[in-house]
Scaffold this motif. Structure first.
Motif, PDB file in Angstrom:
ATOM      1  N   LYS A  65       0.878  -1.265   0.094  1.00  0.00           N
ATOM      2  CA  LYS A  65       0.183  -0.134   0.024  1.00  0.00           C
ATOM      3  C   LYS A  65       0.940   1.155  -0.175  1.00  0.00           C
ATOM      4  N   GLU A  66       0.125   2.342  -0.771  1.00  0.00           N
ATOM      5  CA  GLU A  66       1.122   3.590  -0.547  1.00  0.00           C
ATOM      6  C   GLU A  66      -0.083   4.525  -0.015  1.00  0.00           C
ATOM      7  N   ILE A  67       0.515   5.513   0.891  1.00  0.00           N
ATOM      8  CA  ILE A  67      -0.461   6.428   1.558  1.00  0.00           C
ATOM      9  C   ILE A  67       0.326   7.775   1.349  1.00  0.00           C
ATOM     10  N   ILE A  68      -0.405   8.898   0.638  1.00  0.00           N
ATOM     11  CA  ILE A  68       0.212  10.262   0.780  1.00  0.00           C
ATOM     12  C   ILE A  68      -0.847  11.228   1.084  1.00  0.00           C
ATOM     13  N   LYS A  69      -0.376  11.714   2.010  1.00  0.00           N
ATOM     14  CA  LYS A  69      -1.107  12.796   2.633  1.00  0.00           C
ATOM     15  C   LYS A  69      -0.720  14.366   2.396  1.00  0.00           C
ATOM     16  N   LYS A  70      -1.399  15.246   2.070  1.00  0.00           N
ATOM     17  CA  LYS A  70      -0.913  16.727   2.156  1.00  0.00           C
ATOM     18  C   LYS A  70      -1.711  17.449   3.058  1.00  0.00           C
ATOM     19  N   ASP A  71      -1.084  18.406   3.648  1.00  0.00           N
ATOM     20  CA  ASP A  71      -1.431  19.185   4.900  1.00  0.00           C
ATOM     21  C   ASP A  71      -0.918  20.579   4.286  1.00  0.00           C
ATOM     22  N   THR A  72      -1.747  21.635   4.408  1.00  0.00           N
ATOM     23  CA  THR A  72      -1.558  23.012   4.229  1.00  0.00           C
ATOM     24  C   THR A  72      -0.888  23.351   5.385  1.00  0.00           C
ATOM     25  N   ILE A  73       0.104  24.030   5.704  1.00  0.00           N
ATOM     26  CA  ILE A  73       0.763  24.537   6.837  1.00  0.00           C
ATOM     27  C   ILE A  73       1.038  26.319   6.750  1.00  0.00           C
ATOM     28  N   PRO A  74       1.222  26.866   7.636  1.00  0.00           N
ATOM     29  CA  PRO A  74       1.828  28.176   7.395  1.00  0.00           C
ATOM     30  C   PRO A  74       3.287  28.221   6.801  1.00  0.00           C
ATOM     31  N   SER A  75       3.402  29.349   6.139  1.00  0.00           N
ATOM     32  CA  SER A  75       4.683  29.652   5.542  1.00  0.00           C
ATOM     33  C   SER A  75       5.546  30.212   6.623  1.00  0.00           C
ATOM     34  N   LEU A  76       6.876  30.023   6.601  1.00  0.00           N
ATOM     35  CA  LEU A  76       7.945  30.533   7.586  1.00  0.00           C
ATOM     36  C   LEU A  76       8.273  31.924   7.058  1.00  0.00           C
ATOM     37  N   GLY A  77       7.887  32.353   5.778  1.00  0.00           N
ATOM     38  CA  GLY A  77       8.348  33.602   5.081  1.00  0.00           C
ATOM     39  C   GLY A  77       9.435  33.420   4.469  1.00  0.00           C
ATOM     40  N   ASP A  78      10.014  34.591   3.908  1.00  0.00           N
ATOM     41  CA  ASP A  78      11.135  34.776   3.144  1.00  0.00           C
ATOM     42  C   ASP A  78      12.611  34.920   3.814  1.00  0.00           C
ATOM     43  N   THR A  79      13.575  34.521   3.357  1.00  0.00           N
ATOM     44  CA  THR A  79      15.053  34.773   3.876  1.00  0.00           C
ATOM     45  C   THR A  79      16.056  35.044   2.812  1.00  0.00           C
ATOM     46  N   LEU A  80      17.140  35.831   2.994  1.00  0.00           N
ATOM     47  CA  LEU A  80      17.878  36.325   2.023  1.00  0.00           C
ATOM     48  C   LEU A  80      19.096  35.292   1.993  1.00  0.00           C
ATOM     49  N   VAL A  81      19.506  34.791   0.863  1.00  0.00           N
ATOM     50  CA  VAL A  81      20.764  33.680   0.783  1.00  0.00           C
ATOM     51  C   VAL A  81      21.737  34.406  -0.146  1.00  0.00           C
ATOM     52  N   GLY A  82      22.900  34.229   0.089  1.00  0.00           N
ATOM     53  CA  GLY A  82      23.893  34.777  -0.626  1.00  0.00           C
ATOM     54  C   GLY A  82      24.353  33.677  -1.685  1.00  0.00           C
ATOM     55  N   GLY A  83      25.159  33.929  -2.585  1.00  0.00           N
ATOM     56  CA  GLY A  83      25.581  33.035  -3.481  1.00  0.00           C
ATOM     57  C   GLY A  83      26.548  33.945  -4.777  1.00  0.00           C
ATOM     58  N   GLU A  84      26.920  32.897  -5.565  1.00  0.00           N
ATOM     59  CA  GLU A  84      27.843  33.402  -6.617  1.00  0.00           C
ATOM     60  C   GLU A  84      27.160  32.947  -8.135  1.00  0.00           C
ATOM     61  N   ASP A  85      26.967  33.804  -9.007  1.00  0.00           N
ATOM     62  CA  ASP A  85      26.617  33.570 -10.485  1.00  0.00           C
ATOM     63  C   ASP A  85      27.593  32.768 -11.157  1.00  0.00           C
ATOM     64  N   ASN A  86      27.091  32.489 -12.392  1.00  0.00           N
ATOM     65  CA  ASN A  86      28.203  31.700 -13.202  1.00  0.00           C
ATOM     66  C   ASN A  86      29.333  32.368 -13.680  1.00  0.00           C
ATOM     67  N   ASP A  87      29.194  33.872 -13.544  1.00  0.00           N
ATOM     68  CA  ASP A  87      30.043  34.871 -14.034  1.00  0.00           C
ATOM     69  C   ASP A  87      31.191  34.993 -12.933  1.00  0.00           C
ATOM     70  N   GLY A  88      30.899  34.288 -11.575  1.00  0.00           N
ATOM     71  CA  GLY A  88      31.724  34.613 -10.385  1.00  0.00           C
ATOM     72  C   GLY A  88      31.157  35.930  -9.649  1.00  0.00           C
ATOM     73  N   TYR A  89      30.129  36.487  -9.864  1.00  0.00           N
ATOM     74  CA  TYR A  89      29.659  37.683  -9.033  1.00  0.00           C
ATOM     75  C   TYR A  89      28.987  37.233  -8.036  1.00  0.00           C
ATOM     76  N   ASP A  90      29.109  37.882  -6.810  1.00  0.00           N
ATOM     77  CA  ASP A  90      28.104  37.694  -5.556  1.00  0.00           C
ATOM     78  C   ASP A  90      26.728  38.343  -5.641  1.00  0.00           C
ATOM     79  N   HIS A  91      25.916  37.517  -5.200  1.00  0.00           N
ATOM     80  CA  HIS A  91      24.372  38.284  -5.343  1.00  0.00           C
ATOM     81  C   HIS A  91      23.634  37.502  -4.036  1.00  0.00           C
ATOM     82  N   ILE A  92      22.555  38.458  -3.719  1.00  0.00           N
ATOM     83  CA  ILE A  92      21.870  38.122  -2.908  1.00  0.00           C
ATOM     84  C   ILE A  92      20.608  37.689  -3.405  1.00  0.00           C
TER      85      ILE A  92
END
Length: 106
Positions: A65-92
């Motif tokens: 048997k396979e059981i799949i359940k989906k429940d809507t829960i509140p979002s925790l909101g957004d956060t900012l993450v830093g990274g580097e694009d393909n050209d080597g530039y930092d971005h948020i």
């Protein structure tokens, strides 16, 4: 005491930045003679999140048997993450905050 194996899947910031998270105790194969395989995940929507719980019940090497359940829960909101694009530039970039999973198996 019963032997229970638990497999977890969580999509998080690591996937956004392109880094690979090391999974120390990742299960490669599930014992299908008698086990419950569980996958937990969260899907981000605009104003809410959806908690998805999937269970596969294995008996005698067959998917009983396979059981799949989906429940809507509140979002925790957004956060900012830093990274580097393909050209080597930092971005948020803005991304959705992820829930942490804490699981007790008895």
């Amino acid at each position: 005491m019963k032997k229970i194996k638990l497999c977890l899947l969580s999509v998080g910031i690591m996937a956004f930045t392109g880094c690979k998270e090391e999974k120390e105790d990742e299960v490669q194969d599930v014992d299908k003679t008698g086990s419950i395989e569980t996958v937990l995940s969260v899907e981000h929507l605009d104003t809410a999140d959806v908690l998805i719980t999937k269970h596969k019940i294995w008996k005698d090497k067959k998917l009983f048997k396979e059981i799949i359940k989906k429940d809507t829960i509140p979002s925790l909101g957004d956060t900012l993450v830093g990274g580097e694009d393909n050209d080597g530039y930092d971005h948020i970039a803005k991304t959705k905050k992820d829930y942490e999973f804490f699981i007790t198996v008895q």
